[in-house]
Design an enzyme around this catalytic site. Structure first.
Site, PDB file in Angstrom:
ATOM      1  N   GLY A 153      40.624  39.965  39.853  1.00  0.00           N
ATOM      2  CA  GLY A 153      41.695  40.691  40.531  1.00  0.00           C
ATOM      3  C   GLY A 153      42.815  39.815  41.033  1.00  0.00           C
ATOM      4  N   CYS A 154      42.838  38.543  40.605  1.00  0.00           N
ATOM      5  CA  CYS A 154      43.917  37.625  41.004  1.00  0.00           C
ATOM      6  C   CYS A 154      44.943  37.508  39.884  1.00  0.00           C
ATOM      7  CB  CYS A 154      43.366  36.238  41.325  1.00  0.00           C
ATOM      8  SG  CYS A 154      42.397  36.178  42.843  1.00  0.00           S
ATOM      9  N   GLN A 155      46.192  37.286  40.274  1.00  0.00           N
ATOM     10  CA  GLN A 155      47.255  37.096  39.296  1.00  0.00           C
ATOM     11  C   GLN A 155      47.028  35.811  38.509  1.00  0.00           C
ATOM     12  OE1 GLN A 155      51.122  37.306  41.046  1.00  0.00           O
ATOM     13  NE2 GLN A 155      52.213  37.112  39.122  1.00  0.00           N
TER      14      GLN A 155
END
Length: 249
Positions: A153-155
């Site tokens: 869920g991290c860029q």
């Protein structure tokens, strides 16, 4: 060829040359005017202050201007960012949000917060400080860069790994390793891994992730990076919970 015809030829040649020179001068002036307009437009554009996050994506040739010039429009905008952050994190702010002691921070995290609070209230300077901190992060061995340690869920690509060690008092503490391929994200990973290393898992679980609002960092982070930060904190707390369960068993 008599003199009259010769003069006529020279006169025609003179007119042609004059017209040619005139055309060249007009084109040259037009080019100079266009170049001046472009330079003027560029100077004006570099002075623009971007108040809204959506405007950053509209300017393809100036991605760094957001970090350098973005400031919230007013106090209400800053407050709304904090409200959104609190809602996403699932944690409530203390009764006195400005009181650093109510966030249950570790001594290292407290020093980091105080460092950012002592800096000028400028997103540019604070973002540069985050990037500089990211350069201090220790390299993570490739064997720990596995799916189990990846923060989803991290860029950017982020890995977190806990090492359980004993301190001088024979108590189990956690030393964190972190990795990210993003500049800002790497700085955030360093702040968390450094600030939470050397402490017992129960102490780490008490830390309120909303402490990031005290630093001013959350004011220049995009929503995707705020989500990424919260996912990193969530991953850290999951590790702590599992370690505590193993210690009890």
């Amino acid at each position: 060829m008599n003199k009259k015809k010769l003069k006529a030829h020279f006169f025609v040649l003179y007119i042609i040359c004059s017209c040619f020179i005139l055309i060249l001068s007009i084109k040259h002036d037009k080019y100079n005017n266009e170049s001046k307009k472009k330079k003027k437009f560029f100077k004006i554009r570099t002075k623009i202050i971007f108040y809204k996050l959506k405007k950053v994506n509209q300017i393809k040739n100036a991605p760094q201007l957001y970090i350098q010039f973005y400031k919230p429009k007013c106090h209400k905008t800053t407050q709304s960012l904090k409200d959104i952050f609190n809602e996403l994190s699932g944690n409530k702010n203390p009764e006195n949000p400005k009181n650093i002691d109510e966030y249950n921070l570790t001594p290292k995290l407290k020093k980091t917060v105080e460092l950012f609070q002592s800096m000028p209230n400028s997103p540019y300077y604070k973002s540069q400080q985050v990037i500089l901190m990211g350069k201090k992060i220790s390299s993570m061995p490739d064997k720990h860069k596995i799916r189990q340690n990846q923060v989803l869920g991290c860029q950017s690509v982020v890995y977190i790994y806990p090492k359980v060690e004993e301190n001088e008092d024979k108590k189990k503490v956690i030393v964190w390793l972190g990795h990210s391929d993003g500049l800002l994200t790497k700085g955030i990973v360093y702040i968390l891994t450094d600030g939470l290393s050397g402490y017992m898992p129960e102490d780490i679980l008490k830390v309120n992730p909303n402490f990031i609002t005290l630093t001013g960092i959350s004011e220049f982070l995009t929503m995707s990076r705020i989500n990424g930060y919260l996912n990193i904190m969530n991953k850290i707390k999951i590790f702590c919970t599992n370690i505590l369960k193993n210690m009890d068993n």
